[in-house]
Scaffold this active site. Structure first.
Site, PDB file in Angstrom:
ATOM      1  N   LYS A   1      75.792  -9.950  66.521  1.00 52.86           N
ATOM      2  CA  LYS A   1      74.999 -10.995  65.886  1.00 52.86           C
ATOM      3  C   LYS A   1      74.058 -11.707  66.856  1.00 52.86           C
ATOM      4  O   LYS A   1      73.016 -12.206  66.442  1.00 52.86           O
ATOM      5  CB  LYS A   1      75.916 -11.983  65.154  1.00 52.86           C
TER       6      LYS A   1
ATOM      7  N   GLU B   1      82.239  -8.747  53.379  1.00 55.25           N
ATOM      8  CA  GLU B   1      82.778  -7.483  52.875  1.00 55.25           C
ATOM      9  C   GLU B   1      84.288  -7.560  52.612  1.00 55.25           C
ATOM     10  O   GLU B   1      85.051  -7.993  53.467  1.00 55.25           O
ATOM     11  CB  GLU B   1      82.473  -6.326  53.845  1.00 55.25           C
TER      12      GLU B   1
ATOM     13  N   ASP C   1      72.261  -8.615  57.776  1.00 55.23           N
ATOM     14  CA  ASP C   1      73.596  -8.841  57.221  1.00 55.23           C
ATOM     15  C   ASP C   1      74.330  -9.932  58.014  1.00 55.23           C
ATOM     16  O   ASP C   1      73.967 -10.225  59.163  1.00 55.23           O
ATOM     17  CB  ASP C   1      74.403  -7.536  57.265  1.00 55.23           C
ATOM     18  N   ASN C   2      75.350 -10.512  57.379  1.00 58.42           N
ATOM     19  CA  ASN C   2      76.261 -11.458  58.065  1.00 58.42           C
ATOM     20  C   ASN C   2      75.563 -12.686  58.610  1.00 58.42           C
ATOM     21  O   ASN C   2      75.977 -13.213  59.636  1.00 58.42           O
ATOM     22  CB  ASN C   2      76.997 -10.751  59.229  1.00 58.42           C
TER      23      ASN C   2
ATOM     24  N   ASP D   1      72.406  -5.130  61.564  1.00 57.35           N
ATOM     25  CA  ASP D   1      73.848  -5.288  61.313  1.00 57.35           C
ATOM     26  C   ASP D   1      74.640  -4.927  62.563  1.00 57.35           C
ATOM     27  O   ASP D   1      75.746  -4.407  62.479  1.00 57.35           O
ATOM     28  CB  ASP D   1      74.259  -4.413  60.114  1.00 57.35           C
TER      29      ASP D   1
HETATM   30  N1  SAM Z   1      76.004  -1.153  59.385  1.00 57.72           N
HETATM   31  C1  SAM Z   1      77.390  -0.718  59.340  1.00 57.72           C
HETATM   32  C2  SAM Z   1      77.845  -0.646  57.903  1.00 57.72           C
HETATM   33  O1  SAM Z   1      77.557  -1.580  57.153  1.00 57.72           O
HETATM   34  O2  SAM Z   1      78.500   0.330  57.531  1.00 57.72           O
HETATM   35  C3  SAM Z   1      78.289  -1.648  60.121  1.00 57.72           C
HETATM   36  C4  SAM Z   1      77.858  -1.906  61.535  1.00 57.72           C
HETATM   37  S1  SAM Z   1      79.039  -2.836  62.498  1.00 57.72           S
HETATM   38  C5  SAM Z   1      79.032  -4.396  61.699  1.00 57.72           C
HETATM   39  C6  SAM Z   1      78.140  -3.154  64.008  1.00 57.72           C
HETATM   40  C7  SAM Z   1      77.994  -1.938  64.907  1.00 57.72           C
HETATM   41  O3  SAM Z   1      76.929  -2.179  65.817  1.00 57.72           O
HETATM   42  C8  SAM Z   1      79.209  -1.628  65.754  1.00 57.72           C
HETATM   43  O4  SAM Z   1      79.604  -0.304  65.510  1.00 57.72           O
HETATM   44  C9  SAM Z   1      78.738  -1.799  67.205  1.00 57.72           C
HETATM   45  O5  SAM Z   1      79.309  -0.863  68.092  1.00 57.72           O
HETATM   46  C10 SAM Z   1      77.239  -1.595  67.060  1.00 57.72           C
HETATM   47  N2  SAM Z   1      76.405  -2.327  68.036  1.00 57.72           N
HETATM   48  C11 SAM Z   1      76.538  -3.624  68.385  1.00 57.72           C
HETATM   49  N3  SAM Z   1      75.549  -3.995  69.198  1.00 57.72           N
HETATM   50  C12 SAM Z   1      74.749  -2.909  69.378  1.00 57.72           C
HETATM   51  C13 SAM Z   1      73.563  -2.673  70.107  1.00 57.72           C
HETATM   52  N4  SAM Z   1      72.978  -3.654  70.802  1.00 57.72           N
HETATM   53  N5  SAM Z   1      73.023  -1.437  70.073  1.00 57.72           N
HETATM   54  C14 SAM Z   1      73.609  -0.453  69.344  1.00 57.72           C
HETATM   55  N6  SAM Z   1      74.729  -0.627  68.612  1.00 57.72           N
HETATM   56  C15 SAM Z   1      75.301  -1.835  68.630  1.00 57.72           C
HETATM   57 MG    MG Z   2      77.666  -6.445  58.557  1.00 60.58          MG
END
Ligand code: SAM
Ligand code: MG
Length: 214
Positions: free
Chosen positions: A144, A199, A169-170, A141
């Site tokens: 993407k 969501e 997800d997504n 998640d």
């Molecule tokens: N899983 C969470 C929830 O459902 O409550 C939501 C996660 S949010 C959609 C995506 C998160 O992934 C963001 O906070 C972003 O900073 C983090 N993120 C994106 N790419 C990443 C990566 N390559 N490594 C670590 N974190 C990452």
């Molecule tokens: Mg998501």
């Protein structure tokens, strides 16, 4: 003073949820995001699908890619059996700081290891740094365009065993077309789509559950 959405979300938890009660933490976040400010948590509707997959697998070792404020972390960790471990990765230090407090408010810090940094850097170090053999469940998640390269990296690093489950997800909104095409056409996975909604909206989205065949 400046206030960010994650800080306001944390305030809502501290105001409305009971310490040590993960259900009330999940509810406080869902109420805040449905009625005040949308946020990118997996949310209550897809969250029920996530819950049923976690309960079905009863995993001892879980990896979550993308913690944000810790909503899905709390959802998953509250269902884990005793001694199970959830490692969750987040590369934004401001989000990680909020998530630590949300997880602590839920009373789940013993089950959760929040690791700060990028998935591409940490996945190759999972075995040596955290004593992981393989993960029973991976919840994807994060951004993407990272689902596919990180899945291939987990395969290469030997983090998946026959029967490991990837839950993504997504896959429709915002969408992960390269990942879906790979996971659905590879003979190494048995894959299934769970239709739902983005969501806190009525827009179609869903989760893809893929079992690694080895
Ligand atoms: N899983 C969470 C929830 O459902 O409550 C939501 C996660 S949010 C959609 C995506 C998160 O992934 C963001 O906070 C972003 O900073 C983090 N993120 C994106 N790419 C990443 C990566 N390559 N490594 C670590 N974190 C990452
Ligand atoms: Mg998501």
């Amino acid at each position: 003073t400046q206030s960010t959405r994650p800080q306001r979300l944390l305030n809502a938890v501290q105001k409305n949820a009971t310490r040590g009660d993960p259900r009330s933490v999940v509810k406080a976040i869902d109420d805040f995001c449905r009625h005040k400010e949308w946020a990118m948590n997996v949310g209550d509707e897809k969250g029920c699908i996530l819950d049923s997959v976690v309960s079905e697998i009863n995993p001892a070792a879980v990896l979550e890619l993308g913690t944000y404020c810790g909503y899905s972390t709390v959802r998953i960790a509250r269902l884990l059996p005793p001694h199970a471990k959830l490692i969750t990765l987040e590369f934004n230090p401001d989000f990680a700081a909020i998530a630590r407090q949300v997880i602590a408010w839920a009373g789940l810090e013993e089950k959760v290891q929040l690791v700060e940094g990028a998935s591409g850097d940490w996945i190759p170090k999972m075995k040596e740094q955290f004593g992981i053999t393989t993960f029973d469940l991976v919840f994807l998640d994060h951004w993407k365009d990272r689902y596919l390269p990180d899945t291939k990296l987990m395969e290469e690093c030997g983090l998946l065993r026959k029967g490991s489950v990837l839950l993504a997800d997504n896959v429709i909104c915002p969408g992960t077309p390269d990942y879906l095409e790979y996971i659905r056409s590879s003979p190494r996975y048995e894959s299934r789509y769970f239709k739902s909604h983005l969501e806190y909206t009525k827009v179609e989205d869903g989760l893809e559950k893929s079992v690694f065949k080895g």
